[in-house]
Design a protein around this motif. Structure first.
Motif, PDB file in Angstrom:
ATOM      1  N   LYS A  23      36.246  32.372  56.042  1.00 27.25           N
ATOM      2  CA  LYS A  23      36.837  33.713  55.970  1.00 27.25           C
ATOM      3  C   LYS A  23      35.913  34.822  56.457  1.00 27.25           C
ATOM      4  CE  LYS A  23      40.642  32.578  53.577  1.00 27.25           C
ATOM      5  NZ  LYS A  23      41.363  31.577  54.321  1.00 27.25           N
ATOM      6  N   VAL A  24      34.605  34.613  56.378  1.00 26.54           N
ATOM      7  CA  VAL A  24      33.676  35.693  56.700  1.00 26.54           C
ATOM      8  C   VAL A  24      33.053  35.482  58.075  1.00 26.54           C
ATOM      9  CG1 VAL A  24      31.638  36.978  55.949  1.00 26.54           C
ATOM     10  CG2 VAL A  24      33.235  36.097  54.252  1.00 26.54           C
ATOM     11  N   ASP A  25      32.262  34.415  58.237  1.00 28.21           N
ATOM     12  CA  ASP A  25      31.524  34.258  59.494  1.00 28.21           C
ATOM     13  C   ASP A  25      30.963  32.851  59.600  1.00 28.21           C
ATOM     14  OD1 ASP A  25      30.139  34.689  61.830  1.00 28.21           O
ATOM     15  OD2 ASP A  25      28.976  36.369  61.084  1.00 28.21           O
ATOM     16  N   LYS A  26      31.243  32.169  60.706  1.00 24.99           N
ATOM     17  CA  LYS A  26      30.673  30.853  60.950  1.00 24.99           C
ATOM     18  C   LYS A  26      29.215  30.960  61.400  1.00 24.99           C
ATOM     19  CE  LYS A  26      34.991  28.447  62.057  1.00 24.99           C
ATOM     20  NZ  LYS A  26      35.721  29.254  61.107  1.00 24.99           N
ATOM     21  N   HIS A  27      28.829  32.129  61.876  1.00 27.06           N
ATOM     22  CA  HIS A  27      27.459  32.379  62.356  1.00 27.06           C
ATOM     23  C   HIS A  27      26.895  33.610  61.636  1.00 27.06           C
ATOM     24  CE1 HIS A  27      28.129  29.637  65.766  1.00 27.06           C
ATOM     25  NE2 HIS A  27      29.323  30.182  65.836  1.00 27.06           N
ATOM     26  N   PRO A  28      26.608  33.505  60.327  1.00 29.60           N
ATOM     27  CA  PRO A  28      26.137  34.696  59.608  1.00 29.60           C
ATOM     28  C   PRO A  28      24.756  35.149  60.084  1.00 29.60           C
ATOM     29  CG  PRO A  28      25.933  32.743  58.223  1.00 29.60           C
ATOM     30  CD  PRO A  28      26.646  32.318  59.478  1.00 29.60           C
ATOM     31  N   ASP A  29      24.574  36.476  60.141  1.00 32.84           N
ATOM     32  CA  ASP A  29      23.251  37.004  60.474  1.00 32.84           C
ATOM     33  C   ASP A  29      22.357  36.855  59.236  1.00 32.84           C
ATOM     34  OD1 ASP A  29      23.794  39.148  58.708  1.00 32.84           O
ATOM     35  OD2 ASP A  29      24.556  40.392  60.318  1.00 32.84           O
ATOM     36  N   SER A  30      21.088  37.188  59.373  1.00 31.79           N
ATOM     37  CA  SER A  30      20.147  36.945  58.277  1.00 31.79           C
ATOM     38  C   SER A  30      20.505  37.719  57.009  1.00 31.79           C
ATOM     39  CB  SER A  30      18.714  37.259  58.716  1.00 31.79           C
ATOM     40  OG  SER A  30      18.607  38.607  59.125  1.00 31.79           O
ATOM     41  N   ILE A  36      25.017  35.537  50.967  1.00 37.44           N
ATOM     42  CA  ILE A  36      25.740  34.316  50.621  1.00 37.44           C
ATOM     43  C   ILE A  36      24.856  33.421  49.751  1.00 37.44           C
ATOM     44  CG2 ILE A  36      26.776  32.200  51.552  1.00 37.44           C
ATOM     45  CD1 ILE A  36      27.491  33.903  54.092  1.00 37.44           C
ATOM     46  N   ALA A  37      23.590  33.296  50.116  1.00 36.14           N
ATOM     47  CA  ALA A  37      22.651  32.482  49.340  1.00 36.14           C
ATOM     48  C   ALA A  37      22.548  33.008  47.910  1.00 36.14           C
ATOM     49  CB  ALA A  37      21.274  32.482  50.006  1.00 36.14           C
ATOM     50  N   ALA A  38      22.447  34.318  47.761  1.00 36.47           N
ATOM     51  CA  ALA A  38      22.344  34.920  46.431  1.00 36.47           C
ATOM     52  C   ALA A  38      23.625  34.666  45.630  1.00 36.47           C
ATOM     53  CB  ALA A  38      22.076  36.420  46.551  1.00 36.47           C
ATOM     54  N   GLU A  39      24.766  34.815  46.276  1.00 36.29           N
ATOM     55  CA  GLU A  39      26.047  34.601  45.600  1.00 36.29           C
ATOM     56  C   GLU A  39      26.189  33.148  45.136  1.00 36.29           C
ATOM     57  OE1 GLU A  39      30.863  34.942  46.444  1.00 36.29           O
ATOM     58  OE2 GLU A  39      29.468  35.439  48.041  1.00 36.29           O
ATOM     59  N   ALA A  40      25.718  32.209  45.974  1.00 36.39           N
ATOM     60  CA  ALA A  40      25.859  30.788  45.659  1.00 36.39           C
ATOM     61  C   ALA A  40      24.734  30.274  44.762  1.00 36.39           C
ATOM     62  CB  ALA A  40      25.897  29.977  46.952  1.00 36.39           C
ATOM     63  N   GLN A  48      21.208  28.196  55.047  1.00 33.65           N
ATOM     64  CA  GLN A  48      21.178  28.103  56.503  1.00 33.65           C
ATOM     65  C   GLN A  48      21.403  26.660  56.951  1.00 33.65           C
ATOM     66  OE1 GLN A  48      17.531  29.455  58.351  1.00 33.65           O
ATOM     67  NE2 GLN A  48      18.681  30.167  60.121  1.00 33.65           N
ATOM     68  N   LYS A  49      20.775  25.717  56.277  1.00 34.13           N
ATOM     69  CA  LYS A  49      20.944  24.296  56.600  1.00 34.13           C
ATOM     70  C   LYS A  49      22.404  23.885  56.406  1.00 34.13           C
ATOM     71  CE  LYS A  49      19.337  19.731  55.192  1.00 34.13           C
ATOM     72  NZ  LYS A  49      18.521  18.983  54.239  1.00 34.13           N
ATOM     73  N   TRP A  50      23.021  24.327  55.304  1.00 39.23           N
ATOM     74  CA  TRP A  50      24.422  23.987  55.036  1.00 39.23           C
ATOM     75  C   TRP A  50      25.310  24.537  56.155  1.00 39.23           C
ATOM     76  CZ3 TRP A  50      29.117  26.252  54.599  1.00 39.23           C
ATOM     77  CH2 TRP A  50      30.152  25.481  54.073  1.00 39.23           C
ATOM     78  N   PHE A  51      25.096  25.800  56.545  1.00 37.37           N
ATOM     79  CA  PHE A  51      25.906  26.408  57.602  1.00 37.37           C
ATOM     80  C   PHE A  51      25.729  25.661  58.923  1.00 37.37           C
ATOM     81  CE2 PHE A  51      27.117  29.877  54.934  1.00 37.37           C
ATOM     82  CZ  PHE A  51      28.221  30.440  55.547  1.00 37.37           C
ATOM     83  N   LYS A  52      24.500  25.254  59.239  1.00 36.22           N
ATOM     84  CA  LYS A  52      24.247  24.532  60.488  1.00 36.22           C
ATOM     85  C   LYS A  52      24.997  23.204  60.483  1.00 36.22           C
ATOM     86  CE  LYS A  52      20.564  22.958  63.500  1.00 36.22           C
ATOM     87  NZ  LYS A  52      19.145  22.793  63.721  1.00 36.22           N
ATOM     88  N   GLN A  53      24.925  22.467  59.367  1.00 32.28           N
ATOM     89  CA  GLN A  53      25.618  21.181  59.267  1.00 32.28           C
ATOM     90  C   GLN A  53      27.130  21.373  59.283  1.00 32.28           C
ATOM     91  OE1 GLN A  53      23.844  19.718  55.646  1.00 32.28           O
ATOM     92  NE2 GLN A  53      22.183  18.701  56.738  1.00 32.28           N
TER      93      GLN A  53
END
Length: 73
Positions: A23-30, A36-40, A48-53
């Motif tokens: 819903k937000v971005d397949k390629h999130p900026d830093s 996202i990391a803080a929320e999760a 970052q590793k999860w998004f890459k995979q």
């Protein structure tokens, strides 16, 4: 809060990651990745590793190469 180290993200964390991926971005900026990391409750590196995979998995499901290469390759 890194209980996911050995087994990967929890179901709740994956739900947050999937929501942001779809819903937000397949390629999130830093900055977005940090939020996202803080929320999760994950580190930025884990997120970052999860998004890459996940992106590689998505690209394969779309019939695209799992890695993005230039057209001259």
């Amino acid at each position: 809060m890194s209980a996911e180290t050995a087994t990967g993200p929890t179901e709740d964390q994956v739900e947050i990651l999937e929501y942001n991926f779809n819903k937000v971005d397949k390629h999130p900026d830093s900055t977005t990745l940090c939020l996202i990391a803080a929320e999760a409750g994950l580190s930025e590196e884990e997120t970052q590793k999860w998004f890459k995979q996940r992106l590689a998995k998505w690209r394969r499901s779309e019939g695209l190469p799992s890695e993005c290469r230039s057209v001259t390759d």
